[in-house]
Design a protein around this motif. Structure first.
Motif, PDB file in Angstrom:
ATOM      1  N   ASP A  29       0.824  -1.206   0.000  1.00  0.00           N
ATOM      2  CA  ASP A  29       0.000   0.000   0.000  1.00  0.00           C
ATOM      3  C   ASP A  29       0.861   1.261   0.000  1.00  0.00           C
ATOM      4  N   SER A  30       0.826   2.061   1.075  1.00  0.00           N
ATOM      5  CA  SER A  30       1.484   3.369   1.054  1.00  0.00           C
ATOM      6  C   SER A  30       2.973   3.322   1.365  1.00  0.00           C
ATOM      7  N   ASN A  87      -1.858   6.167  -1.159  1.00  0.00           N
ATOM      8  CA  ASN A  87      -1.808   4.757  -1.548  1.00  0.00           C
ATOM      9  C   ASN A  87      -1.738   4.676  -3.068  1.00  0.00           C
TER      10      ASN A  87
END
Length: 660
Positions: free
Chosen positions: A157-158, A269
């Protein structure tokens, strides 16, 4: 037999004549079409009954330095439609809009274009593909089909979002490494010719069973995802505690120039990049310029020592202020320190002392040394959007400009420039080019190209660098950077607090500051250099108070993760803390009674981690003071130390993850 009337004979003759003329004309037309326009008309037919579709093979995978996946490509379905086969565009648009999350009006507009092929939505999620397939079956929908396409996916994700960037729907890298290396890691374009009927429908739909050919080269970054996670977790904590509007942390290996971690806040994200603003996409580590304040004084001190304009034991008189060309410059504390040594000036970040030292070196030489440390031009790191910063032209500098530059004002730098300069002091004065790409590999795993450290120049001599290191160590052990101290280790560094410039560069924003700390260690053999920058914090804004603790938090975890031995005899090393690698910390057998049994004194219990995400596991382990080493992506399936085992803080817990 009566003779045929003359008028009938004439009519028959006329009919026969006209028939022969028509047949001759038709034969001539056929001959002309066949031989005169045959090739042209054949080409038109082919154009009308054939379509070209460009398919894209998968992009190469992006890995961290340990081989953990940071960006991968997988095959997914894209939905297309042939509007000529659609019975009711409004009904279809309403049905699809509800499951695809897009407006029915937009779908209907595409279906009314008159084309024989339109995209409805690219790279669907698996659940969307199932929902559309069910709709087609339940409602007997016609004119819809799926195409296999490659979709970029970021399993963490991020994590390292601004470093990685993201890929648009046409497989074009739009930010970060994805943009910089677009041509290198991008897959091959495959053009397919499709035979269609007169309505534009593919005759053989099997052509959409796309089998990708070789993917693009894979890239291994210098980033270590575990260190990156440590940094991002600490950064999120700092943002919450200080109320900062933005922040940046960079960790670099001084001896190689490799970036081990680079994080910015705000973040996003990349799996859903379209939901975020361009400000959140921005990699602040390379793209912002700011006045560095006192962290820049390390460079000024290096220049003065190298040029022989000051001795470590030389003494100065501090009156609390100094006037240069009609401009009064005061100490940050508004205090006078009186009779002080150069070491005291560095330790306590005394502005008046640095102004005197900078004036001794002079505008031309000072600017030359500053540029020698890499300021005033881009570092060349393999990331888009890097700024060069702002520097004086020494020919146009007034004495007041020299004075303000000596305390880190009236110039603008980027975080990556300042990190590289700090690392150069740690590296015996050798400035290295910052690197974030380690190597390329072919799709079969063979090495395509590896990158070695690049020395830019010898900014200062090794002797000067070591002298300065001993002085910067006192900033951490005795001076304004005490909160940056790492128990068991000797670190050097410098705090910084600077007023924030107005967006147009004319003056400062009232009551708004940038707090920072830059340092490196362990000083006896520096392994890491780091910079922490907190932009526009609320409340306390001094670098020594809010940025230094972030540095300490990060470095204490990084030292354990890298298994770097604490320094024997270090006054910061608690007497009951044995000098031992974290990986060798002893732990007992699992406690049979499970969580109900308390751990022995000085121990903690390893928690149950199965089924948790990487972020959840990291939070659980770090809250217990344990070192987290993730392997794979997805949900936790196994851990190297069983739950409810009693271990000492600092023990290394390896957790294995698999996709859900």
């Amino acid at each position: 037999m009566a003779a045929m009337p003359t008028y009938i004979q004439k009519r028959l003759a006329l009919f026969l004549f006209l028939t022969i003329v028509a047949l001759v004309g038709l034969a001539g037309r056929i001959a002309w079409i066949q031989f005169g326009e045959g090739q042209l008309l054949s080409a038109k037919v082919r154009d009308q009954l054939r379509e070209s579709r460009v398919m894209q093979s998968p992009r190469g995978t992006i890995y961290d330095r340990t081989g953990r996946e940071l960006a991968v490509s997988s095959m997914t379905k894209s939905l297309y439609a042939n509007p000529r086969e659609i019975k009711d565009a409004s009904v279809l648009a309403d049905l699809l809009g509800s499951v695809l999350g897009i407006s029915p009006e937009g779908i209907k507009e595409r279906l009314m274009t008159g084309a024989s092929f339109v995209w409805i939505k690219r790279t669907l999620e698996p659940e969307q593909t199932k929902a559309v397939t069910l709709l087609i079956k339940e409602h007997g929908l016609t004119g819809l089909g799926f195409v296999e396409e490659s979709k970029r996916y970021y399993p963490n994700d991020s994590l390292a979002a601004q470093v990685l960037g993201f890929v648009g729907t046409d497989d074009i890298g739009l930010e970060g490494i994805e943009m910089t290396l677009d041509k290198t890691i991008k897959g091959r374009e495959l053009k397919q010719v499709i035979d269609t009927d007169s309505h534009g429908t593919p005759i053989f739909k099997s052509i959409f069973s796309f089998i990708p050919e070789k993917q693009g080269k894979s890239v291994y970054l210098t980033i270590d995802s575990t260190i990156q996670y440590i940094v991002e977790r600490a950064l999120d904590k700092a943002m919450a505690e200080t109320g900062a509007q933005a922040a940046t942390v960079i960790i670099m290996q001084p001896k190689t120039g490799e970036i081990l971690a680079m994080a910015s806040r705000p973040t996003y994200n990349p799996n859903q990049f379209e939901r975020y603003s361009s400000e959140q996409w921005k990699n602040r580590a390379v793209s912002i310029v700011y006045e560095p304040g006192s962290t820049f004084k390390s460079v000024i001190a290096a220049a003065a020592l190298e040029d022989g304009k000051v001795r470590p034991d030389e003494r100065f008189i501090d009156k609390g202020f100094v006037e240069i060309s009609g401009r009064r410059i005061k100490n940050w504390s508004d205090e006078s320190y009186g009779d002080v040594s150069f070491i005291d000036i560095i330790k306590n970040s005394i502005n008046t002392g640095f102004v005197q030292i900078g004036m001794r070196v002079g505008a031309a030489k000072l600017t030359s040394y500053v540029r020698g440390f890499g300021f005033g031009k881009v570092s060349g790191i393999e990331l888009p959007g890097e700024e060069a910063g702002l520097m004086f032209d020494p020919k146009e500098m007034r004495d007041s400009d020299t004075a303000t530059m000596s305390i880190g004002q009236s110039i603008a730098v980027t975080p990556i420039q300042l990190t590289a300069a700090i690392a150069a002091i740690a590296n015996d004065g050798v400035l290295l080019k910052p690197r974030i790409i380690r190597e390329y590999r072919n799709d079969d795993g063979t090495l395509a190209e590896a990158f070695e450290p690049i020395a830019v120049r010898q900014a200062i001599s090794p002797a000067t660098a070591r002298t300065l290191t001993s002085m910067l160590e006192k900033v951490v052990s005795e001076g304004g950077g005490k909160k940056a101290a790492v128990k068991g280790y000797r670190f050097a560094g410098k705090t910084g607090t600077a007023e924030k410039l107005k967006p147009d560069g004319n003056g400062y924003l009232s009551g708004r500051y940038i707090a920072s700390f830059g340092g490196y260690g362990p000083v006896e053999d520096p392994q890491v250099a780091a910079l922490v920058v907190l932009d526009d914090p609320a409340g306390i804004y001094y670098g020594g108070e809010i940025a230094a603790p972030v540095f300490s938090d990060i470095m204490s975890q990084v030292m354990r993760y890298l298994s770097i031995r604490p320094h024997e005899g270090n006054p910061l090393l608690p007497p009951d803390n044995p000098v031992v690698k974290s990986a060798e910390l002893p732990y007992s057998v699992p406690i049979a009674d499970g969580p109900s049994a308390p751990p022995p004194p000085g121990h903690v219990l390893v928690p149950v981690l199965s089924g948790k995400s990487i972020r959840e596991v990291g939070e659980d382990l770090h809250s217990l003071g344990l070192t987290f080493v993730p392997v794979g992506t997805g949900s936790a399936v196994k851990q190297n130390i069983a739950p409810y085992t009693a271990v000492k803080p600092g023990a290394e817990i390896i957790v294995y993850f698999e996709p859900r």
